[in-house]
Motif scaffolding. Structure first.
Motif, mmCIF file in Angstrom:
data_model
loop_
_atom_site.group_PDB
_atom_site.id
_atom_site.type_symbol
_atom_site.label_atom_id
_atom_site.label_comp_id
_atom_site.label_asym_id
_atom_site.label_seq_id
_atom_site.Cartn_x
_atom_site.Cartn_y
_atom_site.Cartn_z
ATOM 1 N N SER A 94 0.848 -1.178 0.000
ATOM 2 C CA SER A 94 0.000 0.000 0.000
ATOM 3 C C SER A 94 0.888 1.234 0.000
ATOM 4 C CB SER A 94 -0.916 -0.003 1.224
ATOM 5 O OG SER A 94 -1.799 1.099 1.215
ATOM 6 N N ARG A 95 0.273 2.398 -0.242
ATOM 7 C CA ARG A 95 1.040 3.635 -0.198
ATOM 8 C C ARG A 95 1.315 4.100 1.221
ATOM 9 N NH1 ARG A 95 -2.193 7.734 -3.936
ATOM 10 N NH2 ARG A 95 -3.891 6.802 -2.728
ATOM 11 N N SER A 96 0.559 3.576 2.182
ATOM 12 C CA SER A 96 0.750 3.961 3.582
ATOM 13 C C SER A 96 0.207 2.864 4.489
ATOM 14 C CB SER A 96 0.032 5.285 3.885
ATOM 15 O OG SER A 96 -1.370 5.152 3.700
ATOM 16 N N HIS A 97 0.644 2.869 5.736
ATOM 17 C CA HIS A 97 0.151 1.965 6.787
ATOM 18 C C HIS A 97 0.389 0.489 6.473
ATOM 19 C CE1 HIS A 97 -1.676 5.469 8.597
ATOM 20 N NE2 HIS A 97 -2.389 5.703 7.512
ATOM 21 N N TYR A 98 1.284 0.190 5.538
ATOM 22 C CA TYR A 98 1.534 -1.210 5.153
ATOM 23 C C TYR A 98 2.154 -2.017 6.290
ATOM 24 C CZ TYR A 98 5.441 1.762 3.742
ATOM 25 O OH TYR A 98 6.396 2.737 3.698
ATOM 26 N N ASP A 99 3.048 -1.389 7.067
ATOM 27 C CA ASP A 99 3.645 -2.125 8.189
ATOM 28 C C ASP A 99 2.597 -2.451 9.249
ATOM 29 O OD1 ASP A 99 6.224 -2.237 7.168
ATOM 30 O OD2 ASP A 99 6.782 -0.284 8.005
ATOM 31 N N GLU A 100 1.660 -1.538 9.455
ATOM 32 C CA GLU A 100 0.600 -1.786 10.432
ATOM 33 C C GLU A 100 -0.265 -2.960 10.006
ATOM 34 O OE1 GLU A 100 -1.602 1.824 11.096
ATOM 35 O OE2 GLU A 100 0.233 3.030 11.075
#
Length: 245
Positions: A37-43
């Protein structure tokens, strides 16, 4: 119900409601999960647990696709399954939608899927085959006023799915599509919080839970659907039947 032990799956749009649900369900079924994803992928990867990896991915970028596949192979080996789930929706009519927004919708929903297939196929050949699932929509089967860009992208995605299915069949790579109805996500509502598509008069008069649609996607990606390619799986709560009341 499904066993993906030893399989590696990359899920785009992983930070959204459906993408997160897919990441969790694939992990629970034993898969190595790449949450992209462009963001929050680690979460998302942390939430999925198991053998999960979060990677940044703007699906419209060839460079980021190459990096995502490289990181996948470095961590888990060749890719077995690709879920093209990333999507962008912009409300606007044929006459009113800004041209740059029309292009952005197509870039995400159509070009993003093309780049994903292009990046994943060589890795899947190393694995001896694979499965690609394009998350389409009822907007790819019909149309609604004010969704001209989204419908255009999803209708075109049907052509991409079938063309890729033919081209990759001899490599033992299946390419199929799942057409969800209205899912209970932010995409189901306009900026004022009103439903974009009313469901009160449908056979199943409610929005789908993300987990319900995820079940269809996992099935389509699984070996239990190994005889299907170029297929379109409809999971719409009877939307295409029309109003019943």
């Amino acid at each position: 119900m499904f066993d993906f032990t030893g399989k590696t799956v990359l899920i785009t749009g992983a930070s959204g409601a459906l993408g997160t649900t897919l990441s969790v369900q694939f992990a629970q079924a034993g898969a190595n999960v790449v949450a992209a994803s462009r963001s929050h992928y680690d979460e998302v990867a942390e939430k999925a647990g198991g053998n999960s990896l979060g990677v940044r991915l703007d699906v419209t970028s060839e460079t980021e696709w190459a990096e995502a596949i490289a990181r996948t192979e470095e961590r888990f080996g060749p890719l077995d399954i690709l879920i093209n789930n990333a999507a962008y929706l912009r409300i606007g009519t044929t006459e009113s939608i800004p041209l740059d927004e029309f292009r952005r919708v197509l870039d995400t929903n159509l070009t993003g899927a093309l780049l994903g297939i292009r990046a994943a196929a060589p890795s899947m050949r190393k694995a001896g085959g694979g499965a690609i699932v394009n998350v389409n929509s009822i907007a790819g089967l019909t149309a609604a006023p004010g969704l001209v860009a989204y419908s255009s992208s999803k209708w075109a995605l049907r052509g991409l799915t079938r063309a890729a299915a033919k081209e990759l069949a001899r490599d033992n790579i299946r390419v199929n599509a799942v057409h969800p109805g209205i899912i209970e996500t932010p995409l189901a509502y306009d900026p004022d919080g009103n439903p974009i598509v009313p469901v009160d008069n449908l056979a199943v008069p409610r929005n789908a839970a993300p987990a319900e649609i995820a079940d269809f996607i996992l099935f389509t990606a699984s070996d239990q659907a190994r005889f299907a390619t170029g297929s379109e799986v409809l999971a719409d709560g009877g939307y295409m039947l029309g109003a019943i009341a």
